[in-house]
Scaffold this motif. Sequence first.
Motif, short mmCIF file in Angstrom:
data_model
loop_
_atom_site.label_atom_id
_atom_site.label_comp_id
_atom_site.label_asym_id
_atom_site.label_seq_id
_atom_site.Cartn_x
_atom_site.Cartn_y
_atom_site.Cartn_z
N PHE A 244 0.86 -1.18 0.00
CA PHE A 244 0.00 0.00 0.00
C PHE A 244 0.89 1.22 0.00
N ASP A 245 0.31 2.36 -0.36
CA ASP A 245 1.04 3.62 -0.39
C ASP A 245 0.55 4.52 0.75
N VAL A 246 1.47 5.22 1.37
CA VAL A 246 1.14 6.23 2.37
C VAL A 246 1.31 7.58 1.67
N VAL A 247 0.21 8.33 1.57
CA VAL A 247 0.23 9.62 0.89
C VAL A 247 -0.41 10.68 1.78
N SER A 248 -0.22 11.93 1.42
CA SER A 248 -0.88 13.04 2.10
C SER A 248 -1.43 13.96 1.02
N THR A 249 -2.74 13.86 0.79
CA THR A 249 -3.38 14.67 -0.24
C THR A 249 -4.59 15.38 0.35
N VAL A 250 -4.97 16.47 -0.28
CA VAL A 250 -6.19 17.18 0.08
C VAL A 250 -6.98 17.44 -1.20
N ASP A 251 -8.28 17.49 -1.08
CA ASP A 251 -9.16 17.76 -2.21
C ASP A 251 -9.31 19.28 -2.34
N ASP B 30 1.24 10.76 15.18
CA ASP B 30 0.92 12.06 14.64
C ASP B 30 2.17 12.63 13.97
N TYR B 31 2.09 12.84 12.68
CA TYR B 31 3.23 13.37 11.94
C TYR B 31 3.00 14.81 11.48
N GLY B 32 1.98 15.47 12.03
CA GLY B 32 1.74 16.87 11.73
C GLY B 32 1.02 17.12 10.43
N GLN B 33 0.55 16.08 9.78
CA GLN B 33 -0.22 16.22 8.56
C GLN B 33 -1.08 14.97 8.39
N MET C 43 -0.96 34.28 7.22
CA MET C 43 -0.91 33.39 6.05
C MET C 43 -0.95 31.94 6.50
N ALA C 44 -1.48 31.09 5.63
CA ALA C 44 -1.50 29.65 5.88
C ALA C 44 -1.18 28.93 4.59
N THR C 45 -0.47 27.81 4.70
CA THR C 45 -0.20 26.98 3.53
C THR C 45 -0.92 25.66 3.68
N ILE C 46 -1.35 25.13 2.56
CA ILE C 46 -2.03 23.84 2.54
C ILE C 46 -0.97 22.78 2.28
N VAL C 47 -0.84 21.85 3.21
CA VAL C 47 0.19 20.82 3.13
C VAL C 47 -0.30 19.68 2.25
N GLU C 48 0.47 19.39 1.21
CA GLU C 48 0.13 18.29 0.32
C GLU C 48 1.42 17.57 -0.04
N GLY C 49 1.40 16.26 0.04
CA GLY C 49 2.61 15.47 -0.19
C GLY C 49 3.41 15.34 1.09
N ILE C 50 4.19 14.30 1.15
CA ILE C 50 5.01 14.04 2.33
C ILE C 50 6.43 14.50 2.02
N ASP C 51 6.95 15.46 2.81
CA ASP C 51 8.30 15.94 2.55
C ASP C 51 9.34 14.88 2.95
N ARG C 52 10.55 15.07 2.54
CA ARG C 52 11.64 14.11 2.73
C ARG C 52 11.87 13.78 4.21
N ASP C 53 11.88 14.81 5.07
CA ASP C 53 12.14 14.59 6.50
C ASP C 53 11.04 13.76 7.15
N THR C 54 9.79 14.11 6.86
CA THR C 54 8.66 13.36 7.43
C THR C 54 8.66 11.93 6.90
N ALA C 55 8.95 11.76 5.61
CA ALA C 55 8.98 10.42 5.02
C ALA C 55 10.04 9.55 5.69
N SER C 56 11.21 10.12 5.96
CA SER C 56 12.26 9.34 6.61
C SER C 56 11.89 9.02 8.06
N THR C 57 11.19 9.94 8.73
CA THR C 57 10.73 9.68 10.10
C THR C 57 9.71 8.53 10.12
N ILE C 58 8.76 8.57 9.19
CA ILE C 58 7.76 7.51 9.10
C ILE C 58 8.44 6.18 8.81
N SER C 59 9.37 6.19 7.87
CA SER C 59 10.09 4.97 7.49
C SER C 59 10.85 4.40 8.68
N LYS C 60 11.52 5.28 9.43
CA LYS C 60 12.29 4.84 10.60
C LYS C 60 11.37 4.27 11.67
#
Length: 165
Positions: A7-14, A154-157, A98-115
């Motif tokens: 399976f794939d772990v993704v972070s998307t918003v509509d 909880d990975y913040g997204q 200002m606010a940004t909409i988080v989409e996609g898993i950045d490199r740091d978060t991906a390595s944390t999840i993987s670890k």
Amino acid sequence: MAKESSFDVVSTVDMQEIDNAFQQARKELSQRYDLKGSGAEITLDKAKKTFTVSAPADFVAKQVIDVLGSKLVRRGIELSAVKWGDPQPAAGQSVRQMATIVEGIDRDTASTISKDIRGTKMKVKVTIEGDKLRVSSASRDTLQEVIAFLKEKDYGQPLQYVNYR
């Protein structure tokens, strides 16, 4: 040899749902008695995926953010998908936030999840593929355990689990 499941772990918003929530929030700002005529304004930049709240005071800005947050939740968008910055002073006494909409898993978060997944000592293979992670294993039960493990963290997204096969 057993076929590998994955399976794939993704972070998307509509973005359509975000736009709908934005339109509803803007309409409520123009109709609500305590915010009508206050000079509070909210904008959405779809290309940059950012919200901008302009208000005459910090208190009013917080009210506008609460209104937007309630509309996002009602539309099924997790609030962790929107990262709010610090309020900045604007012209006169007004405030801009200002606010940004988080989409996609950045490199740091991906390595944390993987670890974290590797730290569970489950027999799975985790690969980082751009802005998503692919988790594969011979056992579907193990994959279900990984999903349950990730839902507790909880990975913040917001994370979604797709392409389960």
